[in-house]
Design an enzyme around this catalytic site. Structure first.
Site, short mmCIF file in Angstrom:
data_model
loop_
_atom_site.label_atom_id
_atom_site.label_comp_id
_atom_site.label_asym_id
_atom_site.label_seq_id
_atom_site.Cartn_x
_atom_site.Cartn_y
_atom_site.Cartn_z
N HIS A 165 -21.01 72.81 67.59
CA HIS A 165 -20.67 71.98 66.42
C HIS A 165 -21.66 70.83 66.20
O HIS A 165 -21.32 69.86 65.55
CB HIS A 165 -19.24 71.44 66.55
CG HIS A 165 -18.19 72.50 66.45
ND1 HIS A 165 -16.88 72.32 66.84
CD2 HIS A 165 -18.26 73.78 65.97
CE1 HIS A 165 -16.20 73.43 66.62
NE2 HIS A 165 -17.00 74.33 66.11
N GLY B 299 -10.08 72.21 78.06
CA GLY B 299 -9.86 71.07 77.15
C GLY B 299 -10.03 71.37 75.68
O GLY B 299 -10.47 70.51 74.93
N THR B 300 -9.67 72.59 75.29
CA THR B 300 -9.70 72.88 73.85
C THR B 300 -8.38 73.51 73.43
O THR B 300 -7.82 74.32 74.18
CB THR B 300 -10.88 73.80 73.45
OG1 THR B 300 -10.72 74.21 72.08
CG2 THR B 300 -11.03 75.02 74.33
C1 BJW Z 1 -7.16 68.09 78.08
C2 BJW Z 1 -7.13 66.81 78.57
C3 BJW Z 1 -7.68 66.66 79.83
C4 BJW Z 1 -6.24 66.70 76.67
N1 BJW Z 1 -8.18 67.71 80.48
N2 BJW Z 1 -7.67 69.12 78.73
C5 BJW Z 1 -9.31 77.12 55.40
C6 BJW Z 1 -10.29 76.43 54.67
C7 BJW Z 1 -11.59 76.23 55.20
C8 BJW Z 1 -11.91 76.72 56.47
C9 BJW Z 1 -10.91 77.40 57.18
C10 BJW Z 1 -9.64 77.60 56.63
N3 BJW Z 1 -8.89 78.29 57.56
C11 BJW Z 1 -9.67 78.52 58.65
C12 BJW Z 1 -10.88 77.98 58.44
C13 BJW Z 1 -12.03 77.97 59.39
C14 BJW Z 1 -12.12 76.62 60.06
C15 BJW Z 1 -10.92 76.45 61.01
O1 BJW Z 1 -10.89 77.01 62.08
N4 BJW Z 1 -9.92 75.68 60.62
C16 BJW Z 1 -8.68 75.56 61.42
C17 BJW Z 1 -8.42 74.11 61.78
C18 BJW Z 1 -7.56 76.19 60.63
N5 BJW Z 1 -13.37 76.62 60.77
C19 BJW Z 1 -14.48 76.26 60.16
O2 BJW Z 1 -14.50 75.85 59.01
C20 BJW Z 1 -15.75 76.46 60.95
N6 BJW Z 1 -16.70 77.17 60.18
C21 BJW Z 1 -16.47 78.42 59.76
O3 BJW Z 1 -15.47 79.04 60.07
O4 BJW Z 1 -17.46 78.94 58.96
C22 BJW Z 1 -17.15 80.15 58.24
C23 BJW Z 1 -16.37 79.75 57.00
C24 BJW Z 1 -17.05 79.19 55.95
C25 BJW Z 1 -16.34 78.86 54.79
C26 BJW Z 1 -14.96 79.01 54.72
C27 BJW Z 1 -14.27 79.53 55.83
C28 BJW Z 1 -14.99 79.90 56.96
C29 BJW Z 1 -16.36 75.11 61.32
C30 BJW Z 1 -15.48 74.32 62.22
C31 BJW Z 1 -16.06 72.93 62.41
C32 BJW Z 1 -15.14 72.04 63.25
N7 BJW Z 1 -15.63 70.70 63.18
C33 BJW Z 1 -15.02 69.69 64.02
C34 BJW Z 1 -15.73 68.34 63.74
C35 BJW Z 1 -17.14 68.41 64.37
C36 BJW Z 1 -17.87 67.13 64.33
C37 BJW Z 1 -17.12 65.97 64.94
O5 BJW Z 1 -16.75 65.95 66.14
O6 BJW Z 1 -16.94 65.04 64.18
O7 BJW Z 1 -15.17 70.04 65.41
S1 BJW Z 1 -13.26 69.56 63.82
C38 BJW Z 1 -12.89 69.31 65.52
O8 BJW Z 1 -12.16 70.44 66.07
C39 BJW Z 1 -14.25 69.28 66.24
C40 BJW Z 1 -13.94 70.02 67.50
O9 BJW Z 1 -15.12 70.51 68.09
C41 BJW Z 1 -13.00 71.11 67.02
C42 BJW Z 1 -12.15 71.73 68.12
O10 BJW Z 1 -11.30 70.78 68.68
P1 BJW Z 1 -10.99 70.81 70.26
O11 BJW Z 1 -12.21 70.49 71.01
O12 BJW Z 1 -10.28 72.05 70.59
O13 BJW Z 1 -10.03 69.54 70.39
P2 BJW Z 1 -8.44 69.43 70.20
O14 BJW Z 1 -8.13 68.00 70.02
O15 BJW Z 1 -7.95 70.37 69.18
O16 BJW Z 1 -7.86 69.93 71.60
C43 BJW Z 1 -8.01 69.18 72.78
C44 BJW Z 1 -7.34 69.91 73.91
O17 BJW Z 1 -7.62 69.21 75.11
C45 BJW Z 1 -5.82 70.01 73.78
O18 BJW Z 1 -5.41 71.36 73.97
C46 BJW Z 1 -5.29 69.13 74.91
O19 BJW Z 1 -4.09 69.62 75.49
C47 BJW Z 1 -6.43 69.19 75.89
N8 BJW Z 1 -6.56 68.04 76.76
N9 BJW Z 1 -6.51 65.99 77.60
C48 BJW Z 1 -8.15 68.92 79.87
N10 BJW Z 1 -7.67 65.42 80.39
#
Ligand code: BJW
Ligand code: ZN
Length: 238
Positions: free
Chosen positions: A115, A182-183
């Site tokens: 990302h 952690g995701t």
């Molecule tokens: C612990 C802990 C400890 C706590 N030890 N663990 C409708 C419209 C438009 C798009 C979509 C749509 N439906 C689906 C989509 C696709 C979309 C998507 O998936 N959306 C869903 C939310 C529904 N994806 C995209 O758009 C992606 N691109 C794509 O698909 O392209 C093709 C496409 C094009 C056009 C249309 C549709 C598709 C791009 C995704 C980009 C995500 N960007 C972000 C921001 C990045 C920059 C930034 O940081 O500012 O990325 S959003 C955010 O979520 C960030 C993260 O990398 C990402 C994932 O989050 P993560 O890391 O999993 O964090 P959390 O908070 O969710 O989870 C933390 C976990 O840790 C938890 O489980 C806790 O329990 C655990 N935890 N403490 C271990 N101590």
């Protein structure tokens, strides 16, 4: 169960980690969807989409600038360090959704940033790309070409960097063990990486205090923070 997974780890030729915001929690970087998660207080659609950026580049840049300050002062924790130490014993690839650079700062050498990165910027119009480690004096920052610069991160609706994504799929498809740390696995396409690994009969391990949508597919789920669980993995190899 634990014994057989331990053997798979010792016999592995390549371990792939898929990491998310939770691994950096103990470094003081908030997650997105947890109880103290960023999306509890901020609207993702107003901050992490291209449309949001063009509607209000100043607001989006102010948010990223605050996060930049926090991340630049943050230190890798015992979880990041344990993953880098594992390289002494086995080939390790890190596929991270995080933009904080803490895996690299902990010493991991093969890290694919799915990302993007908080220290990278790119022009919204020309091909200019750069890395900026200092604070910005002007918000939003402008390119030499006169157009607005943006953080080089992947927002909702944007494609992941294609070459990096293809490499990530290849690593996921060819690993013996995948450790998902952690995701929430809520965001695609990163959340499909464990599926590629499973298709290759890899052993799947999850480290997360909470259940995720793929918990039932895991060979082992460790319900503790990564700072506690990951150092124990290193001791398996010693
Ligand atoms: C612990 C802990 C400890 C706590 N030890 N663990 C409708 C419209 C438009 C798009 C979509 C749509 N439906 C689906 C989509 C696709 C979309 C998507 O998936 N959306 C869903 C939310 C529904 N994806 C995209 O758009 C992606 N691109 C794509 O698909 O392209 C093709 C496409 C094009 C056009 C249309 C549709 C598709 C791009 C995704 C980009 C995500 N960007 C972000 C921001 C990045 C920059 C930034 O940081 O500012 O990325 S959003 C955010 O979520 C960030 C993260 O990398 C990402 C994932 O989050 P993560 O890391 O999993 O964090 P959390 O908070 O969710 O989870 C933390 C976990 O840790 C938890 O489980 C806790 O329990 C655990 N935890 N403490 C271990 N101590
Ligand atoms: Zn430019």
């Amino acid at each position: 169960m634990f014994e057989s997974v331990t053997k798979k780890l010792r016999d592995a030729r390549k371990i792939v980690f898929v990491t998310g915001a939770g691994i950096s929690h103990e470094s003081g970087i908030p997650t997105f969807r947890g109880k103290d998660g960023l999306w509890r207080n901020y609207d993702a659609m107003k901050l992490a989409t291209v449309n949001a950026f063009y509607d209000n580049p100043k607001l989006v840049w102010e948010w990223y600038n605050e996060r930049r300050k926090n991340i630049l002062y943050a230190e890798p924790n015992l979880g990041h360090k344990a993953i880098s130490e594992l390289e002494k014993y086995v080939k390790v690839i890190v596929l991270t959704q995080n933009i904080d650079g803490l895996h690299q700062r902990a010493g991991s050498t093969e890290v694919l940033e799915l990302h993007g990165s908080i220290v990278k910027i790119k022009c919204t119009v020309c091909d200019f790309k750069s890395e900026i480690l200092t604070e910005f004096t002007q918000i939003p920052p402008l390119c030499k070409c006169g157009n607005v610069l943006r953080p080089d991160v992947v927002w909702f609706g944007e494609s992941l960097p294609q070459e990096i994504w293809q490499q990530a799929v290849t690593h996921a498809s060819k690993c013996d063990v995948m450790i998902v740390v952690g995701t929430s696995l809520a965001v695609s396409p990163a959340n499909t990486l464990p599926i590629y690994a499973k298709q290759n009969n890899a052993t799947l391990i999850e480290i997360n205090p909470e259940e995720t949508i793929m918990s039932s597919d895991m060979n082992l789920s460790i319900r503790s923070p990564s700072v506690v669980a990951l150092p124990k993995f290193v001791s398996i190899f010693k």
